[in-house]
Design an enzyme around this catalytic site. Structure first.
Site, PDB file in Angstrom:
ATOM      1  N   ASP A  58       0.792  -1.136  -0.117  1.00 36.11           N
ATOM      2  CA  ASP A  58       0.050   0.178   0.072  1.00 36.11           C
ATOM      3  C   ASP A  58       0.965   1.160  -0.083  1.00 36.11           C
ATOM      4  OD1 ASP A  58      -1.679   2.051   0.472  1.00 36.11           O
ATOM      5  OD2 ASP A  58      -2.866   1.048   2.358  1.00 36.11           O
ATOM      6  N   VAL A  59       0.635   1.854  -0.987  1.00 38.29           N
ATOM      7  CA  VAL A  59       1.808   3.063  -1.094  1.00 38.29           C
ATOM      8  C   VAL A  59       1.213   4.596  -0.558  1.00 38.29           C
ATOM      9  CG1 VAL A  59       2.906   2.435  -3.324  1.00 38.29           C
ATOM     10  CG2 VAL A  59       1.061   3.713  -3.411  1.00 38.29           C
ATOM     11  N   ASN A  85       1.210   6.382  -9.449  1.00 32.92           N
ATOM     12  CA  ASN A  85      -0.008   6.248 -10.432  1.00 32.92           C
ATOM     13  C   ASN A  85      -1.240   5.775  -9.738  1.00 32.92           C
ATOM     14  OD1 ASN A  85      -1.534   5.319 -13.256  1.00 32.92           O
ATOM     15  ND2 ASN A  85      -1.508   3.382 -12.014  1.00 32.92           N
ATOM     16  N   TYR A 157     -12.999  13.410  -5.466  1.00 31.43           N
ATOM     17  CA  TYR A 157     -11.978  12.976  -6.520  1.00 31.43           C
ATOM     18  C   TYR A 157     -11.279  14.154  -7.181  1.00 31.43           C
ATOM     19  CZ  TYR A 157     -10.238  10.445 -10.460  1.00 31.43           C
ATOM     20  OH  TYR A 157      -9.490  10.015 -11.599  1.00 31.43           O
ATOM     21  N   LYS A 161      -7.434  15.580  -7.038  1.00 33.36           N
ATOM     22  CA  LYS A 161      -6.828  15.255  -8.135  1.00 33.36           C
ATOM     23  C   LYS A 161      -6.243  16.823  -8.535  1.00 33.36           C
ATOM     24  CE  LYS A 161      -6.650  11.094  -9.366  1.00 33.36           C
ATOM     25  NZ  LYS A 161      -5.743  10.345  -9.337  1.00 33.36           N
TER      26      LYS A 161
HETATM   27  N1  LIG Z   1      -9.873   5.490 -15.716  1.00 39.49           N
HETATM   28  C1  LIG Z   1      -9.876   6.728 -15.853  1.00 39.49           C
HETATM   29  O1  LIG Z   1     -11.030   7.414 -16.711  1.00 39.49           O
HETATM   30  C2  LIG Z   1      -9.113   7.862 -15.242  1.00 39.49           C
HETATM   31  C3  LIG Z   1      -9.205   9.053 -15.660  1.00 39.49           C
HETATM   32  C4  LIG Z   1      -8.182  10.007 -15.110  1.00 39.49           C
HETATM   33  C5  LIG Z   1      -7.311   9.512 -14.313  1.00 39.49           C
HETATM   34  N2  LIG Z   1      -7.074   8.441 -13.948  1.00 39.49           N
HETATM   35  C6  LIG Z   1      -6.364   7.968 -12.791  1.00 39.49           C
HETATM   36  O2  LIG Z   1      -5.566   7.150 -13.358  1.00 39.49           O
HETATM   37  C7  LIG Z   1      -4.822   6.114 -12.276  1.00 39.49           C
HETATM   38  C8  LIG Z   1      -5.232   4.714 -12.629  1.00 39.49           C
HETATM   39  O3  LIG Z   1      -6.388   4.567 -12.755  1.00 39.49           O
HETATM   40  P1  LIG Z   1      -7.037   3.461 -13.313  1.00 39.49           P
HETATM   41  O4  LIG Z   1      -8.203   3.662 -14.292  1.00 39.49           O
HETATM   42  O5  LIG Z   1      -6.029   2.479 -13.993  1.00 39.49           O
HETATM   43  O6  LIG Z   1      -7.666   2.429 -11.975  1.00 39.49           O
HETATM   44  P2  LIG Z   1      -7.893   1.188 -11.662  1.00 39.49           P
HETATM   45  O7  LIG Z   1      -8.950   0.972 -10.538  1.00 39.49           O
HETATM   46  O8  LIG Z   1      -8.263   0.369 -12.878  1.00 39.49           O
HETATM   47  O9  LIG Z   1      -6.239   0.696 -11.177  1.00 39.49           O
HETATM   48  C9  LIG Z   1      -5.814   1.133 -10.272  1.00 39.49           C
HETATM   49  C10 LIG Z   1      -5.072   0.265  -9.437  1.00 39.49           C
HETATM   50  O10 LIG Z   1      -4.275   0.770  -8.432  1.00 39.49           O
HETATM   51  C11 LIG Z   1      -4.173  -0.206  -7.341  1.00 39.49           C
HETATM   52  N3  LIG Z   1      -4.272   0.557  -6.133  1.00 39.49           N
HETATM   53  C12 LIG Z   1      -5.247   1.515  -5.483  1.00 39.49           C
HETATM   54  N4  LIG Z   1      -4.523   1.920  -4.320  1.00 39.49           N
HETATM   55  C13 LIG Z   1      -3.480   1.704  -4.118  1.00 39.49           C
HETATM   56  C14 LIG Z   1      -2.391   1.772  -3.119  1.00 39.49           C
HETATM   57  N5  LIG Z   1      -2.900   2.616  -2.063  1.00 39.49           N
HETATM   58  N6  LIG Z   1      -1.452   1.136  -3.394  1.00 39.49           N
HETATM   59  C15 LIG Z   1      -1.011   0.448  -4.213  1.00 39.49           C
HETATM   60  N7  LIG Z   1      -1.995   0.215  -5.373  1.00 39.49           N
HETATM   61  C16 LIG Z   1      -3.178   0.758  -5.197  1.00 39.49           C
HETATM   62  C17 LIG Z   1      -5.444  -0.760  -7.425  1.00 39.49           C
HETATM   63  O11 LIG Z   1      -5.256  -2.186  -6.660  1.00 39.49           O
HETATM   64  C18 LIG Z   1      -5.711  -1.258  -8.987  1.00 39.49           C
HETATM   65  O12 LIG Z   1      -4.998  -2.359  -9.340  1.00 39.49           O
HETATM   66  C19 LIG Z   1      -5.562   6.764 -11.065  1.00 39.49           C
HETATM   67  O13 LIG Z   1      -4.941   7.580 -10.194  1.00 39.49           O
HETATM   68  C20 LIG Z   1      -6.798   7.435 -11.489  1.00 39.49           C
HETATM   69  O14 LIG Z   1      -7.234   8.279 -10.540  1.00 39.49           O
HETATM   70  C21 LIG Z   1      -8.208   7.431 -14.458  1.00 39.49           C
END
Ligand SMILES: NC(=O)c1ccc[n+]([C@@H]2O[C@H](COP(=O)([O-])OP(=O)(O)OC[C@H]3O[C@@H](n4cnc5c(N)ncnc54)[C@H](O)[C@@H]3O)[C@@H](O)[C@H]2O)c1
Length: 269
Positions: A58-59, A85, A157, A161
């Site tokens: 957990d980061v 990320n 959110y 962000k």
């Molecule tokens: N999907 C979108 O539409 C979107 C758009 C803009 C920004 N983002 C951002 O992109 C990033 C990745 O999102 P995604 O869509 O791939 O999400 P996702 O939920 O598909 O994947 C996120 C991953 O992060 C891991 N994770 C969560 N909390 C954690 C922690 N405390 N320590 C380690 N790992 C952890 C989860 O287990 C998961 O595998 C996020 O920061 C999200 O806010 C996503």
């Protein structure tokens, strides 16, 4: 020569989604990769695919991110690039019913930890190491277009962000001249589990423009090669961001109209 040839790269939240795409692209660009995720099974699976090293954990906590950075440093020799990320979308996001104004404190505390303090805590560990050995480093925050523009739906959110973008800007201003390169990735909808889980209206809003995660990794590599801070996988975000700065009241009026449309669509569901 790839963009990350022989570099040690860590990607947090890389068990799936955007993080997985960033890790995959980093490996294709010549990096030795550490794959972090809260979920040890997905972290290991992605690491196996890439010939990398899984460092689950957990980061979001100080101790958690320190343990991940220490294990990653052991595996890589040196961390040259850190993709901060991992992120969560929090509760109360559903624009069709949940009012995120009522999200309780524990929801705010958790999303602030993961979407903001994780970046602060990681940089607190890494930047002194990068300055001390004089080789610098690259810190890449996955924020969101919600961090530039405010998103319909979730207050936690959008606010976290914005803070993530603000922290990345501050890092760049403060340490950029001392060899720390910083980037903020700010996509709109991306086809991942997070978007799947976001409820029918969020899916509707982003369906036409949702990108595959690989497109986010492409945009990140291009911005890094060109030395640009902002990574905008959806190029239209640059225009919205400029419009918001040029005439904030006009932009807010447009966003209020969009919120009304979302409310009407929600009522019709
Ligand atoms: N999907 C979108 O539409 C979107 C758009 C803009 C920004 N983002 C951002 O992109 C990033 C990745 O999102 P995604 O869509 O791939 O999400 P996702 O939920 O598909 O994947 C996120 C991953 O992060 C891991 N994770 C969560 N909390 C954690 C922690 N405390 N320590 C380690 N790992 C952890 C989860 O287990 C998961 O595998 C996020 O920061 C999200 O806010 C996503």
């Amino acid at each position: 020569m790839g963009t990350f040839q022989d570099q040690g790269v860590v990607v947090t939240g890389a068990g799936r989604g955007i993080g997985r795409a960033l890790a995959t692209r980093a490996a294709a660009e010549g990096a030795r990769v550490v794959v972090n995720d809260l979920d040890p099974v997905t972290a290991q699976a992605v690491a196996d695919e890439l010939g990398g090293t899984a460092v689950p954990g957990d980061v979001s906590s100080t101790d958690g991110v320190r343990a991940v950075i220490d294990s990653a440093t052991e595996a890589l020799g040196r961390i040259d690039v850190f993709f901060a990320n991992a992120g969560i979308d929090g509760a109360g996001k559903d624009a069709s019913g949940g009012d995120s104004l009522q999200a309780p404190d524990d929801v705010w505390d958790r999303i602030i930890d993961v979407n903001v303090m994780a970046h602060v805590r990681a940089a607190r560990e890494l930047v002194p190491r990068w300055l001390e050995d004089g080789q610098g480093g690259r810190f890449v925050v996955t924020a969101s277009a919600a961090g530039l523009l405010t998103m319909i739906g979730s207050a936690p959110y959008s606010v976290t962000k914005h803070a993530a973008v603000g922290f990345a800007e501050w890092l760049s201003v403060t340490y950029g001249a001392r060899g720390v390169d910083v980037h903020a990735i700010c996509p709109q909808g991306v086809q991942t589990q997070m978007l799947e889980d976001a409820g029918p209206l969020q899916a509707l809003l982003s369906r036409d423009s949702a990108l595959p995660p690989e497109a986010v990794a492409d945009a990140a590599v291009t911005a890094i090669a060109e030395g640009r801070f902002l990574v905008l996988p959806h190029p239209e975000v640059a225009g919205y961001y400029a419009a918001r700065a040029a005439d904030t009241d006009r932009w807010l009026a447009g966003m209020r109209r969009l919120q009304q449309k979302v409310d009407e669509a929600g009522a019709a569901l």
